[in-house]
Design an enzyme around this catalytic site. Structure first.
Site, PDB file in Angstrom:
ATOM      1  N   THR A  79     -10.668   2.070  55.267  1.00  0.00           N
ATOM      2  CA  THR A  79     -11.287   1.597  54.022  1.00  0.00           C
ATOM      3  C   THR A  79     -12.807   1.536  54.121  1.00  0.00           C
ATOM      4  OG1 THR A  79      -9.364   0.193  53.831  1.00  0.00           O
ATOM      5  CG2 THR A  79     -11.168  -0.247  52.298  1.00  0.00           C
ATOM      6  N   HIS A  80     -13.449   1.972  53.059  1.00  0.00           N
ATOM      7  CA  HIS A  80     -14.895   1.879  52.930  1.00  0.00           C
ATOM      8  C   HIS A  80     -15.228   0.747  51.959  1.00  0.00           C
ATOM      9  CE1 HIS A  80     -19.059   3.108  52.347  1.00  0.00           C
ATOM     10  NE2 HIS A  80     -18.856   2.923  51.053  1.00  0.00           N
ATOM     11  N   PRO A  81     -16.161  -0.125  52.208  1.00  0.00           N
ATOM     12  CA  PRO A  81     -16.949  -0.230  53.432  1.00  0.00           C
ATOM     13  C   PRO A  81     -16.440  -1.372  54.309  1.00  0.00           C
ATOM     14  CG  PRO A  81     -18.078  -1.390  51.655  1.00  0.00           C
ATOM     15  CD  PRO A  81     -16.682  -1.029  51.165  1.00  0.00           C
ATOM     16  N   GLU A  99     -14.259   0.913  59.653  1.00  0.00           N
ATOM     17  CA  GLU A  99     -14.540   2.280  59.216  1.00  0.00           C
ATOM     18  C   GLU A  99     -15.476   2.990  60.204  1.00  0.00           C
ATOM     19  OE1 GLU A  99     -17.118   2.463  55.850  1.00  0.00           O
ATOM     20  OE2 GLU A  99     -16.457   4.440  55.218  1.00  0.00           O
TER      21      GLU A  99
END
Ligand code: FAD
Length: 379
Positions: free
Chosen positions: A333-335, A339
């Site tokens: 997953t960003h942010p 990551e």
């Protein structure tokens, strides 16, 4: 609740905290005694009545200048805490660096952060003598690389290691042998030399973490339930709870070199992990060791925000025996801080020496100019 002492095999006298005493006999006994802080035998140190981890947690005043003896976990965590409360703080460490087991680049990054907070870190420093009384005023004569020096302060915290709580409690009457350092002798199922007596945690010489004490319990529980579980080849994570944290699992670069283990390395500054910009905490880096002739992850170290949580992701991959490419190619997953692992593992040196970079990925995920991110990642 009380103080227990063996009077014979699996028989204990307990001096009750509430007053009185009881005698207990059992068919099974589990020793979970822990350790206490050691005070090094330096002239004048014990007489100065320094604080240990106990007193420093009970303090109801702010030391003007706290001198911390010992640059391990306990010393570093309290040093930063008291600095942030407002004390002047000096750390004295006898090894050439604080956190002696860690790689020099990790320690250098931590010391830079401590220096920016005006915490004095002096290493190596050998304490020759101590004068005065902790709490009112002390002076320490120390030998450092440039010669002898006197350091004055208001308080001393001793954080130089631990001693097992195994003396004077009649373990010999119970047939429980100790090793030469005073820890309970155990096998890899934590059985002592006495039948039906086990030892758990720090008193058994296990690595000094709460999660290891818990795992020692699971080893004993499972064996009693007829399952096979030992303390051999345990993967032991650690986390120093400074700000930022320093987490580690597996081999360090220093250990791998010492053991002659071939490895490839990947490093990523935390500033290249975009989560660190959203929270404006960009100090530190991640580092991974990959086996030289394969893709297994040998070790991971991180100095940065939430380092303990990110390490758990790598640890899970290591436990599963996953190649590093599984994390490199994962969609994380960003942010998030985790990551960063995608970028770290995109940075592994190839066996032929070329970096295994994935600029296509960086370009997709990076709102910053790609050049600056790539510059950060390769620097
Ligand atoms: C300041 C500090 C910070 C730490 N921070 C962390 C951390 O962030 N994460 C981490 O994983 N670990 C941390 N640790 C280490 C962790 O606390 C220990 O590894 C863990 O508590 C060890 O557990 P144990 O089961 O061996 O014994 P302990 O938790 O020490 O328990 C032993 C108990 O036995 C009692 N006892 C001893 N002798 C007797 C007797 N004769 N009769 C009756 N009772 C007795 C003691 O009073 C004690 O309560 C820290 C340690 C310190 C000192």
């Amino acid at each position: 609740m009380g103080e227990a002492k063996f009077t014979g095999s699996r028989t204990l006298d307990v001096l009750l905290n509430a007053g009185g005493a009881r005698t207990l006999t059992s068919d099974r006994v589990f020793l979970n005694l822990g350790t206490h802080a050691s005070i090094p035998s330096v002239p004048g140190l014990a007489e100065s009545e320094p604080m240990t981890n106990i007193e420093v947690l009970e303090l109801d005043r702010l030391p003007e200048h706290l001198i911390v003896i010992g640059g391990g976990y306990v010393g570093l965590e309290f040093a930063q805490a008291y600095r942030r409360f407002g004390s002047r703080v000096t750390i004295l460490e006898r090894s050439p660096q604080v956190l002696p087991q860690q790689d020099p680049d990790v320690v250098a990054a931590l010391v830079t952060i401590f220096s920016s907070e005006e915490i004095d870190v002096i290493a190596p420093a050998e304490i020759l003598s101590v004068h005065g009384h902790s709490g009112t005023g002390v002076s320490l004569v120390v030998r450092i690389s440039s010669g002898e020096k006197t350091i004055t302060g208001s308080d001393i915290l001793v954080a130089t290691g631990r001693i097992p709580n195994t003396a004077g409690i009649g373990l010999e009457a119970a047939g429980v042998e100790l090793d030469r350092r005073g820890y309970v002798k155990v096998d890899d199922r934590l059985q002592t030399t006495a039948p039906n007596v086990w030892a758990i945690g720090e008193c058994a010489g296990s690595p000094q973490f709460t999660h290891i004490s818990l795992d020692d319990f699971r080893v004993i529980r499972d064996n009693l339930a007829g399952r096979n579980r030992t303390t051999r080849d345990r993967m032991i994570p650690s986390c120093l709870f400074t700000d930022p944290q320093v987490s580690h699992i597996g081999l360090t670069e220093t250990e791998a070199n010492r053991q002659g283990i071939a490895f490839r390395i990947a490093k990523l500054p935390m500033a290249a992990v975009l989560r660190t910009r959203t929270i404006d905490e960009t100090h530190g880096f991640m580092k991974a060791l990959i086996e030289g002739d394969g893709d297994r992850i040998l070790g991971f170290t991180m100095i940065g925000p939430e380092a303990g949580e990110v390490m758990a992701v790598v640890q899970t991959a290591m436990l599963a025996g996953l190649p590093y490419t599984a994390l490199r190619d994962a969609i994380l997953t960003h942010p998030t801080m985790a990551e960063g692992l995608v970028f770290l593992f995109s940075n592994v040196e190839r066996v032929n020496g070329r970096a295994d970079r994935r600029p296509d990925l960086l370009r997709t995920l990076t709102p910053q100019p790609v050049e600056s991110i790539e510059h950060l990642q390769s620097s």
